[in-house]
Scaffold this motif. Structure first.
Motif, PDB file in Angstrom:
ATOM      1  N   VAL A   6     -18.520  16.641  10.203  1.00 45.43           N
ATOM      2  CA  VAL A   6     -16.859  17.151  10.375  1.00 45.43           C
ATOM      3  C   VAL A   6     -16.398  16.113  11.310  1.00 45.43           C
ATOM      4  N   LYS A   7     -15.115  15.780  11.039  1.00 49.47           N
ATOM      5  CA  LYS A   7     -14.227  15.039  11.953  1.00 49.47           C
ATOM      6  C   LYS A   7     -13.706  15.679  12.881  1.00 49.47           C
ATOM      7  N   GLN A   8     -13.993  15.383  14.105  1.00 47.54           N
ATOM      8  CA  GLN A   8     -13.488  16.194  15.088  1.00 47.54           C
ATOM      9  C   GLN A   8     -12.050  15.989  15.387  1.00 47.54           C
ATOM     10  N   GLN A   9     -11.347  16.818  15.573  1.00 48.95           N
ATOM     11  CA  GLN A   9      -9.722  16.614  15.997  1.00 48.95           C
ATOM     12  C   GLN A   9      -9.433  17.308  17.166  1.00 48.95           C
ATOM     13  N   ASN A  10      -8.509  16.826  18.020  1.00 48.41           N
ATOM     14  CA  ASN A  10      -8.088  17.336  19.431  1.00 48.41           C
ATOM     15  C   ASN A  10      -6.768  18.642  18.863  1.00 48.41           C
ATOM     16  N   THR A  11      -6.940  19.393  19.781  1.00 52.47           N
ATOM     17  CA  THR A  11      -6.088  20.362  19.406  1.00 52.47           C
ATOM     18  C   THR A  11      -4.577  20.089  20.028  1.00 52.47           C
ATOM     19  N   GLY A  12      -3.627  20.797  19.605  1.00 51.05           N
ATOM     20  CA  GLY A  12      -2.147  20.320  20.274  1.00 51.05           C
ATOM     21  C   GLY A  12      -2.203  20.502  21.651  1.00 51.05           C
ATOM     22  N   ALA A  13      -2.635  21.639  22.103  1.00 50.25           N
ATOM     23  CA  ALA A  13      -2.786  22.013  23.653  1.00 50.25           C
ATOM     24  C   ALA A  13      -3.316  20.839  24.462  1.00 50.25           C
ATOM     25  N   TYR A  14      -4.437  20.283  23.932  1.00 54.86           N
ATOM     26  CA  TYR A  14      -5.241  19.252  24.342  1.00 54.86           C
ATOM     27  C   TYR A  14      -4.408  17.786  24.356  1.00 54.86           C
ATOM     28  N   TYR A  15      -3.803  17.489  23.353  1.00 51.70           N
ATOM     29  CA  TYR A  15      -2.832  16.408  23.353  1.00 51.70           C
ATOM     30  C   TYR A  15      -1.743  16.613  24.136  1.00 51.70           C
ATOM     31  N   GLY A  16      -0.991  17.539  24.328  1.00 52.83           N
ATOM     32  CA  GLY A  16       0.237  18.011  25.254  1.00 52.83           C
ATOM     33  C   GLY A  16      -0.285  17.761  26.422  1.00 52.83           C
ATOM     34  N   GLN A  17      -1.537  18.187  26.963  1.00 54.00           N
ATOM     35  CA  GLN A  17      -1.968  18.151  28.428  1.00 54.00           C
ATOM     36  C   GLN A  17      -2.080  16.664  28.701  1.00 54.00           C
ATOM     37  N   ALA A  18      -2.822  15.964  27.658  1.00 56.10           N
ATOM     38  CA  ALA A  18      -2.961  14.527  27.873  1.00 56.10           C
ATOM     39  C   ALA A  18      -1.726  13.789  28.218  1.00 56.10           C
ATOM     40  N   VAL A  19      -0.690  14.069  27.321  1.00 55.20           N
ATOM     41  CA  VAL A  19       0.505  13.287  27.577  1.00 55.20           C
ATOM     42  C   VAL A  19       1.176  13.762  28.661  1.00 55.20           C
ATOM     43  N   SER A  21      -0.077  14.830  31.415  1.00 56.84           N
ATOM     44  CA  SER A  21      -0.781  14.405  32.707  1.00 56.84           C
ATOM     45  C   SER A  21      -0.474  12.873  33.043  1.00 56.84           C
ATOM     46  N   PHE A  22      -0.382  11.915  31.604  1.00 58.42           N
ATOM     47  CA  PHE A  22      -0.117  10.628  31.839  1.00 58.42           C
ATOM     48  C   PHE A  22       1.284  10.590  32.419  1.00 58.42           C
ATOM     49  N   GLY A  23       2.453  11.380  32.083  1.00 53.08           N
ATOM     50  CA  GLY A  23       3.660  11.230  32.364  1.00 53.08           C
ATOM     51  C   GLY A  23       3.844  11.674  33.959  1.00 53.08           C
ATOM     52  N   VAL A  24       3.109  12.496  34.148  1.00 51.35           N
ATOM     53  CA  VAL A  24       3.286  12.986  35.706  1.00 51.35           C
ATOM     54  C   VAL A  24       2.509  11.914  36.742  1.00 51.35           C
ATOM     55  N   ALA A  25       1.564  11.467  36.356  1.00 50.29           N
ATOM     56  CA  ALA A  25       1.057  10.464  36.750  1.00 50.29           C
ATOM     57  C   ALA A  25       1.663   9.346  37.202  1.00 50.29           C
ATOM     58  N   MET A  26       2.368   8.872  36.175  1.00 55.06           N
ATOM     59  CA  MET A  26       3.354   7.581  35.947  1.00 55.06           C
ATOM     60  C   MET A  26       4.516   7.767  36.893  1.00 55.06           C
ATOM     61  N   ALA A  27       5.050   9.095  36.820  1.00 53.49           N
ATOM     62  CA  ALA A  27       6.397   9.344  37.488  1.00 53.49           C
ATOM     63  C   ALA A  27       5.928   9.630  38.847  1.00 53.49           C
ATOM     64  N   LEU A  53      -2.041  -2.498  34.771  1.00 55.29           N
ATOM     65  CA  LEU A  53      -3.095  -1.669  34.682  1.00 55.29           C
ATOM     66  C   LEU A  53      -2.958  -0.578  33.666  1.00 55.29           C
ATOM     67  N   THR A  54      -1.918   0.155  33.579  1.00 57.59           N
ATOM     68  CA  THR A  54      -1.718   0.830  32.347  1.00 57.59           C
ATOM     69  C   THR A  54      -1.835   0.341  30.978  1.00 57.59           C
ATOM     70  N   THR A  55      -1.426  -0.807  30.844  1.00 55.69           N
ATOM     71  CA  THR A  55      -1.884  -1.277  29.310  1.00 55.69           C
ATOM     72  C   THR A  55      -3.346  -1.809  29.361  1.00 55.69           C
ATOM     73  N   SER A  56      -3.836  -2.204  30.316  1.00 55.69           N
ATOM     74  CA  SER A  56      -5.283  -2.493  30.393  1.00 55.69           C
ATOM     75  C   SER A  56      -6.054  -1.414  30.079  1.00 55.69           C
ATOM     76  N   ALA A  57      -5.564  -0.285  30.586  1.00 54.30           N
ATOM     77  CA  ALA A  57      -6.473   0.889  30.337  1.00 54.30           C
ATOM     78  C   ALA A  57      -6.349   1.353  28.782  1.00 54.30           C
ATOM     79  N   PHE A  58      -5.183   1.433  28.071  1.00 52.24           N
ATOM     80  CA  PHE A  58      -5.117   1.720  26.827  1.00 52.24           C
ATOM     81  C   PHE A  58      -5.797   0.579  26.027  1.00 52.24           C
TER      82      PHE A  58
END
Length: 105
Positions: A6-19, A21-27, A53-58
Motif C-alpha cells: 500500500v502506498k502511504q500518503q500523508n494526510t492534508g493536516a500533516y502536509y498543512g502542518q509541514a508547510v 512550520s516551514f513558513g513560521v521558521a523562515m519568517a 541552507l534551505t535549498t540544500s536541505a530540499f
C-alpha cells in the motif's frame, strides 16, 4: 504471494502542518536577521546563507527519497523474479520433467 504494498500518503493536516512550520521558521529567521543590530552586509550575508541552507536541505531530502525509491524498485523486481521461479517449481515432479529442479534450460 501476490501482495501489492500500500502506498502511504500523508494526510492534508500533516502536509498543512509541514508547510506552516516551514513558513513560521523562515519568517522567524527573516525577522531575526532584519532586527539584528549589524551592518547591512552582515544581514545580507546571513539572508543568503539561510536561503542556501534551505535549498540544500530540499536537495538532500530529494536525494534521500530518490535513493529509497530506487531501492524499493530493485527489491520489487527481485521479488517478482523470485515469485516467478517459485510458481514454476514443482518439488514433486520427477527429475528431467518441466518444473523440476534438475531440468536443463
Amino acid at each position: 504471494m501476490n501482495e501489492t504494498p500500500v502506498k502511504q500518503q500523508n494526510t492534508g493536516a500533516y502536509y498543512g502542518q509541514a508547510v506552516a512550520s516551514f513558513g513560521v521558521a523562515m519568517a522567524a529567521v527573516a525577522l531575526g536577521i532584519y532586527n539584528l543590530d549589524a551592518n547591512g552586509w552582515v544581514r545580507a550575508f546571513l539572508g543568503i546563507a539561510v536561503l542556501y541552507l534551505t535549498t540544500s536541505a530540499f536537495t538532500l531530502a530529494k536525494v534521500i527519497r530518490d535513493r529509497q525509491e530506487v531501492t524499493q524498485i530493485v527489491t520489487r523486481v527481485d521479488q517478482a523474479r523470485m515469485e516467478k521461479l517459485m510458481t514454476g517449481y514443482d518439488p514433486f515432479a520427477p527429475k528431467g520433467t518441466p518444473g523440476s529442479a534438475g531440468q536443463d534450460r
